[in-house]
Motif scaffolding. Structure first.
Motif, PDB file in Angstrom:
ATOM      1  N   SER A 150      35.625  43.057  38.940  1.00  0.00           N
ATOM      2  CA  SER A 150      36.164  42.010  39.815  1.00  0.00           C
ATOM      3  C   SER A 150      35.133  40.963  40.210  1.00  0.00           C
ATOM      4  O   SER A 150      35.482  39.953  40.829  1.00  0.00           O
ATOM      5  CB  SER A 150      36.734  42.648  41.091  1.00  0.00           C
ATOM      6  OG  SER A 150      37.757  43.558  40.789  1.00  0.00           O
ATOM      7  N   ILE A 172      44.715  41.088  42.947  1.00  0.00           N
ATOM      8  CA  ILE A 172      44.278  42.489  42.943  1.00  0.00           C
ATOM      9  C   ILE A 172      44.577  43.151  44.278  1.00  0.00           C
ATOM     10  O   ILE A 172      45.025  44.303  44.344  1.00  0.00           O
ATOM     11  CB  ILE A 172      42.769  42.582  42.618  1.00  0.00           C
ATOM     12  CG1 ILE A 172      42.538  42.234  41.147  1.00  0.00           C
ATOM     13  CG2 ILE A 172      42.241  43.975  42.907  1.00  0.00           C
ATOM     14  CD1 ILE A 172      41.120  42.409  40.688  1.00  0.00           C
ATOM     15  N   LEU A 189      41.402  37.605  42.986  1.00  0.00           N
ATOM     16  CA  LEU A 189      41.114  38.711  43.901  1.00  0.00           C
ATOM     17  C   LEU A 189      42.299  38.969  44.823  1.00  0.00           C
ATOM     18  O   LEU A 189      42.577  40.110  45.192  1.00  0.00           O
ATOM     19  CB  LEU A 189      39.864  38.407  44.729  1.00  0.00           C
ATOM     20  CG  LEU A 189      38.531  38.491  43.994  1.00  0.00           C
ATOM     21  CD1 LEU A 189      37.401  38.007  44.886  1.00  0.00           C
ATOM     22  CD2 LEU A 189      38.262  39.921  43.525  1.00  0.00           C
ATOM     23  N   ALA A 221      40.776  44.810  35.298  1.00  0.00           N
ATOM     24  CA  ALA A 221      40.595  44.878  36.754  1.00  0.00           C
ATOM     25  C   ALA A 221      41.931  45.095  37.452  1.00  0.00           C
ATOM     26  O   ALA A 221      42.040  45.904  38.390  1.00  0.00           O
ATOM     27  CB  ALA A 221      39.933  43.589  37.263  1.00  0.00           C
TER      28      ALA A 221
END
Length: 559
Positions: A207, A218, A215, A147
């Motif tokens: 995700s 990311i 998160l 991810a």
């Protein structure tokens, strides 16, 4: 997991950070490329860097495939990797199809290295080169790395696709003379769009099970990827005269670039008069009910609220009536400055009456100067305005060593300069109406300096009287309301921001042309030939439109 639940995070974060793409689009590289006049050597240098990007993308996809645990995901990533490797294999023939040849020796730029190093370190389990995940063993750790990797790839592909599409809309489909049309068409092709979309869909899917903290990682990777690519485009060695950034275009010895900006609905997202009224209502609740004779008597908060509601409702109704009255005349086919001036006299008369009503109502009576200054720290600005060099004061710092002379002025019909002189606007010299104070307490009276579009124009012209060399002076006015129209038209470059339907309707009615700023820059770039000097020529009746403060920042200052 909350962010993912609201929809695809790839799309969500692209929307959040889409203004960054503006800084890439407004680089000399893309403006010249869009015009078709980009130097061929510059383009081939750019293409040569693509070899390094493609190799890094292929390896990153390979590492992401190894980390994915779902066979369907592995297959999808494998297909994306094959597409990249296929392009790498056929790049030479593809470039020849575009009409160019790859250079024999390919030297990697620093900006390219930073992009590829970031991508590959992320794909190897390092976050921003600092946090190492350690030995990646569990399926969840592997999914997390996959991810992370896709979050570093996805925005780069979307950036290419979005800018190429916007440039494509400026091209004549029947004109085959544009040197870079085939390159643009490639990044607008269905095949490339599918690759970009599939990468985003995989990022969304991988995700889903990540924590809020993961998160957030990311999100930071996504943002950094965009920033690195913007830096990459800005670093391209464009060795030709360009129309951007404007601060580079000016004569570096004697040039003067004077910036003017309206306040309400241009910098702010709301009418600041309503903020003053709300401040008066709130502070009235805290005032001493047993006011001594020496103090200014104030209305109760309830009376203030009712009075302001009546005033604001009446203002809205009569403002619309005033605009409709102006629009009742016959529209003109060509730009008519005198007719617009006469029409705006009606608006001036209306604004003067409204200011008198506010004074007579007493709603601004008793405001404390310190309360107004504190309230200025909580103003809600248009997106990107705080970041803008003009609003934050970065301008003077960024160009300390630059000989170009910047002067910044804010012209506003707002009635409180202290409200405007927040930390975000301390780079400006402010010209506005002002409240009258007695020992730092407002009497409710207003010193009217800029009550109308005509008075604003007079202030604009008075400021420019100090400039002795008109040829070397370039003026930019940024505005977003009908009261700005005359200044916008008088400036060399009038930039309209915001969504004022009244401004557009009045402008259209009197033959004003509204042209997107980027497309205008591309057209002007076409007019430049090797060795020619560039001077911005004012086009009577033409104003330039932008969708965000990022466009203004990118146009004038670049990154």
């Amino acid at each position: 997991m909350g962010e993912a639940d609201e929809g695809g995070i790839a799309r969500k974060w692209w929307i959040k950070f889409k203004d960054e793409s503006v800084f890439a689009k407004y680089t000399p590289f893309f403006v010249c490329l869009a015009s078709g006049s980009l130097n061929c050597d510059t383009f081939m240098h750019f293409i040569s860097q693509d070899v390094h990007f493609l190799k890094a993308f292929a390896l990153a996809y390979e590492l992401a495939e190894e980390c994915a645990d779902d066979e369907e995901d592995k297959l999808a990533i494998r297909k994306l990797r094959k597409r990249v490797k296929q392009k790498l294999k056929t790049l030479d023939s593809l470039v020849r199809e575009w009409g160019f040849e790859l250079p024999e020796e390919i030297i990697t730029d620093d900006a390219t290295v930073k992009c590829t190093d970031f991508l590959l370190s992320t794909a190897s389990g390092k976050v921003e080169g600092e946090k190492v995940l350690g030995k990646i063993e569990t399926p969840f750790e592997k999914i997390k790395v996959a991810a992370y990797t896709l979050s570093a790839i996805s925005p780069c592909m979307r950036l290419f696709e979005v800018i190429a599409k916007e440039i494509q809309t400026l091209l004549n489909p029947d004109d085959g003379s544009h040197l870079y049309k085939k390159w643009i068409d490639y990044y607008c092709s269905q095949s490339f769009q599918e690759s970009a979309l599939q990468t985003e869909e995989l990022l969304d899917k991988l995700s889903v099970l990540l924590t809020g903290e993961e998160l957030e990682v990311i999100k930071k990777l996504y943002y950094k990827a965009i920033k690195l690519h913007v830096n990459f485009f800005a670093a391209q060695p464009v060795k030709q005269q360009t129309t951007v950034p404007l601060s580079w275009v000016k004569d570096p010895v004697e040039g003067h670039l004077t910036l003017f900006c309206d306040f309400d609905w241009t910098c702010t997202a709301f009418d600041s008069s309503s903020i003053l009224a709300e401040l008066a209502i709130v502070t009235a609740q805290k005032s001493d009910p047993d006011q001594s004779e020496g103090k200014l008597t104030r209305m109760s908060s309830a009376d203030l609220r009712n009075t302001w509601d009546v005033l604001s409702t009446k203002y809205t109704e009569e403002y619309e009536q005033c605009i409709e009255s102006i629009m009742s005349s016959e529209a003109v086919a060509e730009f008519e400055y005198e007719g617009l001036c006469e029409a705006l006299k009606q608006l001036a008369y209306f604004e003067k009456n409204e200011n008198s009503r506010v004074v007579q109502s007493g709603v601004l009576k008793g405001l404390n100067l310190e309360d107004i200054k504190r309230a200025s720290q909580h103003l809600i600005f248009q997106d990107g305005c705080r970041r803008s060099a003009f609003a934050s004061g970065i301008l003077s710092e960024t160009y300390k060593s630059c000989i170009i002379h910047f002067r910044e002025h804010t012209l506003s019909e707002n009635s409180s300069a202290p409200l405007m002189l927040s930390g975000d606007l301390n780079a400006f010299r402010v010209h506005s109406n002002e409240l009258v104070y007695e020992e730092s307490i407002s009497t409710g009276e207003i010193v009217n300096k800029l009550e109308s579009p005509l008075e604003k124009l007079q202030a604009f012209n008075d400021i420019l009287k100090d400039h002795s060399n008109d040829e070397q002076n370039l003026t930019v006015y940024i505005g977003g309301s009908p009261g700005d129209l005359l200044c916008l038209l008088e400036a060399d470059i009038g930039i309209v921001i915001g969504s004022s339907s009244s401004l557009r309707r009045l402008g259209d009615h009197f033959g004003v042309s509204f042209v997107p700023l980027f497309s205008s820059l591309v057209e002007r770039q076409k007019e430049l030939v090797d060795g020619s000097s560039y001077k911005w020529k004012r086009l009577p009746g033409t104003l330039y439109t932008v969708s965000s403060w990022a466009e203004i920042h990118a146009f004038i200052l670049g990154q």
